[in-house]
Design an enzyme around this catalytic site. Structure first.
Site, PDB file in Angstrom:
ATOM      1  N   LYS A  52       0.797  -1.116   0.040  1.00  0.00           N
ATOM      2  CA  LYS A  52      -0.117   0.219  -0.125  1.00  0.00           C
ATOM      3  C   LYS A  52       0.954   0.935   0.373  1.00  0.00           C
ATOM      4  O   LYS A  52       0.210   2.023  -0.275  1.00  0.00           O
ATOM      5  CB  LYS A  52      -1.031  -0.059   0.936  1.00  0.00           C
ATOM      6  N   GLN A  96      -4.748  -1.798   9.528  1.00  0.00           N
ATOM      7  CA  GLN A  96      -4.545  -2.871   8.848  1.00  0.00           C
ATOM      8  C   GLN A  96      -5.079  -3.606  10.040  1.00  0.00           C
ATOM      9  O   GLN A  96      -4.967  -3.963  10.763  1.00  0.00           O
ATOM     10  CB  GLN A  96      -2.777  -3.016   9.042  1.00  0.00           C
ATOM     11  N   ASP A 119     -10.893   3.144   4.452  1.00  0.00           N
ATOM     12  CA  ASP A 119     -11.503   1.304   3.949  1.00  0.00           C
ATOM     13  C   ASP A 119     -13.286   1.494   3.793  1.00  0.00           C
ATOM     14  O   ASP A 119     -13.601   0.160   4.199  1.00  0.00           O
ATOM     15  CB  ASP A 119     -10.435   0.887   5.184  1.00  0.00           C
TER      16      ASP A 119
END
Ligand code: NAD
Length: 283
Positions: A52, A96, A119
């Protein structure tokens, strides 16, 4: 059978994002910023975060990773999130997952400013997505929807079977499909007869984390199969949840692993972060 090339589509989207970043910089002096929180030393999580960060670099974003030890407590993580929420250079925040067991993941996701929740896991964005309002949408299911769009696959009235019902993959996938007027059948570990559901579907979308879960006799002739699974075998190879070799000949379209949904997830993260940064222009 046609392969859905997620890698090529993801590259195309990344080029578009990079172009828009150049425009934002030159016209408005805005550099999109993404902050990542990474807790513990799980090698897979570290690998995802590295990918990422590299993608952010490629498109010209500012990105920062907060590496935290496994022993960190919940309040410290929330304190860091609150600091990032208030940082005007940051447009997107990503935690994460999975987090260590002693951390309450829901409390962590709840602490993220919904306007920076690229997200799409904050309950506020989940609710907005389900009702079809403008929202940050989780990157993996959003990437699958982009694939359908790119390949002109019309979802209206299609029978779609989603295999796996997690909060980050299966459930948001089902919501997006429903919003696109598909007839959606969601299955999971407690489903009595998985084959009974998959074999009737025009489209099967699998995110279960079980190698070769979907076999040729579970798919009807001409079906479209989207494999979200990423599983590392003992020999180090990466495979999805579909027995690709035997299923592919029956399909009209299928995604490979690797090179299918995986790259699209990262492209959508960039796209969501760019969208968030663009909102700075009108402020
Ligand atoms: P999860 O473990 O949270 O959820 C798995 C889901 O699959 C659950 O709903 C479970 O009930 C269901 N399931 C498990 N075994 C099953 C079976 N035998 N039959 C039917 N349903 C079954 O996992 P997750 O985070 O949703 O991830 C699922 C898979 O997708 C994993 O392989 C993960 O690595 C992958 N993934 C890929 C991407 C990507 O970018 N391509 C992103 C996220 C997750």
């Amino acid at each position: 059978m046609q392969l859905i090339d997620g890698k090529a589509l993801a590259n195309k989207i990344q080029e578009q994002v990079a172009q828009e970043v150049d425009d934002l910089k030159s016209k408005h002096n805005i550099v999109p910023g993404l902050a990542v929180i990474l807790v513990g030393d799980d090698p897979a999580s570290h690998a995802y975060v590295r990918m990422k960060s590299k993608a952010c670099e490629r498109v010209g974003f500012y990105s920062i990773t907060h590496n935290m030890p496994d022993s960190i407590n919940q309040e410290e993580i929330i304190g860091t999130i609150e600091m990032i929420n208030a940082n005007p250079r940051i447009d997107g925040i990503l935690v994460q997952l999975p987090l260590p067991k002693h951390i309450d993941t829901d409390a962590i996701l709840d602490a993220i400013d919904p306007n920076k929740d690229v997200d799409g896991f904050h309950p506020c964005n989940v609710g907005r997505m389900v009702t079809g309002l403008d929202a940050f949408v989780p990157c993996t299911p959003l990437g699958v929807m982009k694939m359908f769009e790119e390949y002109n696959i019309n979802l209206q009235g299609k029978d779609v079977c989603v295999v796996g019902a997690s909060n980050i993959v299966g459930k948001p996938m089902a919501s997006l499909l429903l919003n696109a007027n598909a007839t959606v059948d969601v299955t999971h570990i407690y489903t009595k007869d998985l084959k009974e559901h998959t074999s009737k579907a025009d489209i099967v979308i699998v995110g279960a984390g079980v190698p070769k879960l979907i076999k040729a006799d579970m798919i009807k002739e001409g079906a479209i199969v989207i494999d979200i699974g990423i599983n590392r075998l003992e020999d180090g190879s990466l495979v999805g949840d579909v027995d690709f070799e035997n299923v592919a000949p029956k399909c009209s379209y299928i995604t490979p692993v690797p090179g299918g949904v995986g790259p699209m997830t990262i492209a959508m993260l960039l796209s969501n972060t760019l969208d968030s940064a663009k909102k700075r222009v009108s402020k």
